[in-house]
Design a protein around this motif. Sequence first.
Motif, short mmCIF file in Angstrom:
data_model
loop_
_atom_site.label_atom_id
_atom_site.label_comp_id
_atom_site.label_asym_id
_atom_site.label_seq_id
_atom_site.Cartn_x
_atom_site.Cartn_y
_atom_site.Cartn_z
N LEU A 1 7.15 13.77 1.74
CA LEU A 1 6.31 12.68 1.73
C LEU A 1 5.28 13.16 0.60
N SER A 2 4.75 12.23 -0.39
CA SER A 2 3.63 12.62 -1.26
C SER A 2 2.21 12.25 -0.90
N SER A 3 1.34 13.04 -0.88
CA SER A 3 0.03 12.67 -0.21
C SER A 3 -0.61 11.68 -1.32
N GLU A 4 -0.04 11.69 -2.60
CA GLU A 4 -0.57 10.67 -3.52
C GLU A 4 -0.25 9.26 -3.30
N GLU A 5 0.96 9.20 -2.64
CA GLU A 5 1.51 8.00 -2.33
C GLU A 5 1.26 7.50 -0.96
N VAL A 6 1.17 8.32 0.14
CA VAL A 6 1.22 7.99 1.36
C VAL A 6 -0.22 8.66 1.56
N GLU A 7 -1.06 7.80 1.62
CA GLU A 7 -2.66 8.02 1.98
C GLU A 7 -3.27 7.96 3.51
N MET A 8 -2.04 8.21 4.22
CA MET A 8 -2.57 8.09 5.84
C MET A 8 -1.75 8.77 6.55
N VAL A 9 -2.16 9.11 7.81
CA VAL A 9 -1.17 9.82 8.87
C VAL A 9 -1.72 9.61 10.41
N LEU A 10 -0.87 9.65 11.35
CA LEU A 10 -1.47 9.69 12.47
C LEU A 10 -0.87 10.93 13.09
N ILE A 11 -1.84 11.64 13.95
CA ILE A 11 -1.70 12.75 14.49
C ILE A 11 -1.26 12.43 16.09
N GLY A 12 -0.02 12.88 16.39
CA GLY A 12 0.65 12.47 17.63
C GLY A 12 -0.49 12.77 18.78
N ASN A 13 -0.76 11.56 19.79
CA ASN A 13 -1.63 11.66 20.90
C ASN A 13 -3.23 11.97 20.48
N ILE B 1 -0.86 18.44 9.35
CA ILE B 1 -0.71 17.23 8.54
C ILE B 1 0.27 17.75 7.09
N LEU B 2 0.00 18.86 6.63
CA LEU B 2 0.59 19.44 5.49
C LEU B 2 2.27 19.61 5.84
N ASP B 3 2.41 20.02 6.99
CA ASP B 3 3.77 20.38 7.48
C ASP B 3 4.62 19.08 7.84
N CYS B 4 3.55 18.21 8.41
CA CYS B 4 4.48 16.93 8.42
C CYS B 4 4.79 16.36 7.16
N PHE B 5 4.16 16.26 5.97
CA PHE B 5 4.38 15.81 4.53
C PHE B 5 5.41 16.53 4.13
N LYS B 6 5.43 17.95 4.27
CA LYS B 6 6.55 18.74 3.74
C LYS B 6 7.71 18.54 4.45
N GLU B 7 7.98 18.44 5.69
CA GLU B 7 9.19 18.13 6.34
C GLU B 7 9.81 16.83 5.96
N ARG B 8 9.09 16.00 5.70
CA ARG B 8 9.48 14.55 5.58
C ARG B 8 9.69 14.36 4.11
N HIS C 1 0.84 -1.16 -0.13
CA HIS C 1 0.08 0.27 -0.01
C HIS C 1 0.95 1.17 -0.02
N LEU C 2 2.02 1.19 0.68
CA LEU C 2 2.80 2.58 0.75
C LEU C 2 4.35 1.96 0.97
N THR C 3 5.23 2.54 0.60
CA THR C 3 6.71 2.44 0.53
C THR C 3 7.25 2.99 1.76
N ALA C 4 6.57 3.98 2.43
CA ALA C 4 7.11 4.78 3.44
C ALA C 4 6.83 4.24 4.85
N ASP C 5 7.34 4.44 5.94
CA ASP C 5 6.84 4.29 7.15
C ASP C 5 5.57 5.18 7.26
N ILE C 6 4.66 5.02 8.05
CA ILE C 6 3.35 5.65 8.22
C ILE C 6 3.84 6.93 9.37
N PRO C 7 3.85 8.03 8.78
CA PRO C 7 4.18 9.11 9.63
C PRO C 7 3.32 9.39 10.63
N CYS C 8 4.02 9.72 11.89
CA CYS C 8 3.15 10.25 13.24
C CYS C 8 3.63 11.82 13.30
#
Lengths: 233, 233, 233, 233
Positions: A160-172, A151-158, A123-130
């Motif tokens: 990541l493409s939101s087309e390839e990584v279609e999921m994220v965890l929000i800390g806490n 969420i957008l900042d997290c994807f920019k910093e890392r 489903h995706l090649t990256a770790d699922i980001p938190c």
Amino acid sequence: MSSKYKALKEECFEANIELNNLGLVIYTFGNVSAVDRKNGVFAIKPSGVPYEKLTPDAIVIVDYDNTIIEGSMRPSSDTKTHAFLYKNWNHIGGIAHTHAMYSVAWAQAQKDIPVFGTTHADHLTADIPCAEPMKDNLIQGNYEHNTGIQILDCFKERNLSSEEVEMVLIGNHGPFAWGKTAAKAVYNSKVLETVAQMAYLTLQINPNAVRLKDALIKKHYERKHGKNAYYGQ
Amino acid sequence: MSSKYKALKEECFEANIELNNLGLVIYTFGNVSAVDRKNGVFAIKPSGVPYEKLTPDAIVIVDYDNTIIEGSMRPSSDTKTHAFLYKNWNHIGGIAHTHAMYSVAWAQAQKDIPVFGTTHADHLTADIPCAEPMKDNLIQGNYEHNTGIQILDCFKERNLSSEEVEMVLIGNHGPFAWGKTAAKAVYNSKVLETVAQMAYLTLQINPNAVRLKDALIKKHYERKHGKNAYYGQ
Amino acid sequence: MSSKYKALKEECFEANIELNNLGLVIYTFGNVSAVDRKNGVFAIKPSGVPYEKLTPDAIVIVDYDNTIIEGSMRPSSDTKTHAFLYKNWNHIGGIAHTHAMYSVAWAQAQKDIPVFGTTHADHLTADIPCAEPMKDNLIQGNYEHNTGIQILDCFKERNLSSEEVEMVLIGNHGPFAWGKTAAKAVYNSKVLETVAQMAYLTLQINPNAVRLKDALIKKHYERKHGKNAYYGQ
Amino acid sequence: MSSKYKALKEECFEANIELNNLGLVIYTFGNVSAVDRKNGVFAIKPSGVPYEKLTPDAIVIVDYDNTIIEGSMRPSSDTKTHAFLYKNWNHIGGIAHTHAMYSVAWAQAQKDIPVFGTTHADHLTADIPCAEPMKDNLIQGNYEHNTGIQILDCFKERNLSSEEVEMVLIGNHGPFAWGKTAAKAVYNSKVLETVAQMAYLTLQINPNAVRLKDALIKKHYERKHGKNAYYGQ
């Protein structure tokens, strides 16, 4: 009660019901939206309505600036996060948010989910980001809008493409997932929950478990998503 | 068989059945009561009756001094705990007691459940307290009455409000939850069980997991319960 | 096909079906028997028959020396263990054997289940014993008969009463439970599985969790089983 | 739409549905095949079709060289692994592949599953092998074909018999199981998942848990599979 958004409401309704059927929510702990790009609006679950009592008519239509276009109920309290993501990511068609058990556990642990196996790599090649928990000044501000920024900042910093990584965890907090349709966003929520449980168990059995090797990550992802994909019909 | 407590018995019956439907009890390991403040009585499950065989008529009506007012069966063995809480906390309308899996595990571990995320903070801002196991001299006395004292003492010592914190763990025993209605007490029992499982998994993934930051605890709680709450309809 | 053991077969059949309904067995991984003390025989599940295909007529009647009295099928491969226990413990009316998940995990870990809380103490005051794996010379002999000896030896060595402690784990194998009736043996199997899961989770949350204090063990057991018991109707 | 492979397709269809009913798959994360040795072909699930939409007619017939003999859909992306195993192991009649939770967790942990108890020994005497993740040069080649090679190599290196050990974990991927029939392959997948969960829990309770002693491994296996087997009818 005819509406030009009848089909959109029904898509949104079905996706919300499926979220419940898949065991990803209890009570009102989740919501799904579906977007209509042509009209620049999206349909979203009303706030605090139990899934058992939800009907297509109760679904609320909102634009990207959070103005209610149609519907007599208040939309999900997370509406501003959905609006922000739709505004910034033109390619997505649906968004799902849950408090599913294993996804929340990783979010509360503030850990990315490592790609330990092919179920993940399919489903995706990256770790699922938190994403890091929100900074205090943002919390006091426009909280749900700022969750979108987070969420957008997290994807920019890392990078990541939101087309390839279609999921994220929000800390806490918990997971958001998206996709081409609302149904795909729900599918991704279930995949995330499954991969989250698998990764948890893997580390319990072997605390030194290693990430899947790069060649296998690439192979499995491209089997399903590459230009020579041969999975499915 | 008409009764002035017909509606109260039915409320109590429905709440007990819901406890079972939510998977919070097996066999007879739990009970719910509902209070009638005007008449100074409460309805409670009869002792040792399986949920499958429970009927509204079997529900027992008891006053705050544990006198049976109506009903041919013996009330729950935990009746005195319920009576004591109703007598001391005027604001509560229902109480639920279970031996649900993860709630009991934390009670047996004699640990408070830390507020690790927003699922928890949506419902209460404090850690869920685990009251110390009862002192030997109280056990030999009026045990179930003293369980009520144990709960009140725990809230006093920790300066907790029973209006905000609607749940507690009794060390080595299990959870009690309450609320404005019996249905809300059952809801709180399910929330407690869910949060208990999330916190357990969080610590398995990250033994050094940290509590949710204060700004987020406050934000999530006030979103749902503050004077400017905007969650729900 | 009338039989003097019709009622006994039906009791045994119902108890086997309940074992399956409670989620304690998959495929053919378990069996329940019910005894008829007057006639000196017991009814037991046939070997290797899936629960979905089981009928009352298929139940086999066997005496305490393992002679088939009635029935066209081979009885459970564990029949000799049941026979041995019925022969030695006059007070028991039913026996259940499963490979339920958490009970097996403790048996494979070769650990007694400590009495960590009131759920356990409501049913028995002792830790649930795990009998040592069988000695090699006994394994090569009359294995299932010797499993019965193994259970009795364990109770003798630890000075346990089979009237109070109605369950045991066989090291590296799994649980046996018994009771006044076959239904009670099934009930005890479910209680054992529940307590096994609770104790497992307790130790995960707090590896230094302590046993329930003696005064509480006594109180809870006597509430249900003492001469002044006040639990149930 | 008559076909000489109608019965074979139905066998394959039923086995795939059972895989889903047993909770071993979500979405399209698994597949079962059934072989027809006389005609040198096998029936297999089409790729990417949800179990809810699967029909016997959709099943694809393939020969051992992966040529489609009958069927309008693309066969499972794992077809070459099935073909390779059928070609090399004449004695097997069915193969099942899943991403079941606990089996995958052990595969991701890259650990063999130790034989901790009789549930395991009732089915096989060896630890359940976890094959090493594939070497990079093989991944870039004929991946699914090479997965078959990987399994055979693992069995050769460890001197295991595929008649006695009817299951394997692929490191970082998941389980394959086989048997005389497709139904037996599904059965073995469920046994593997159950044993995987039991072993996981055993190590959580006792990290120093020891393997079942040899005499007991032999006894339990021969009770069911030896020439004097006395389990079943």
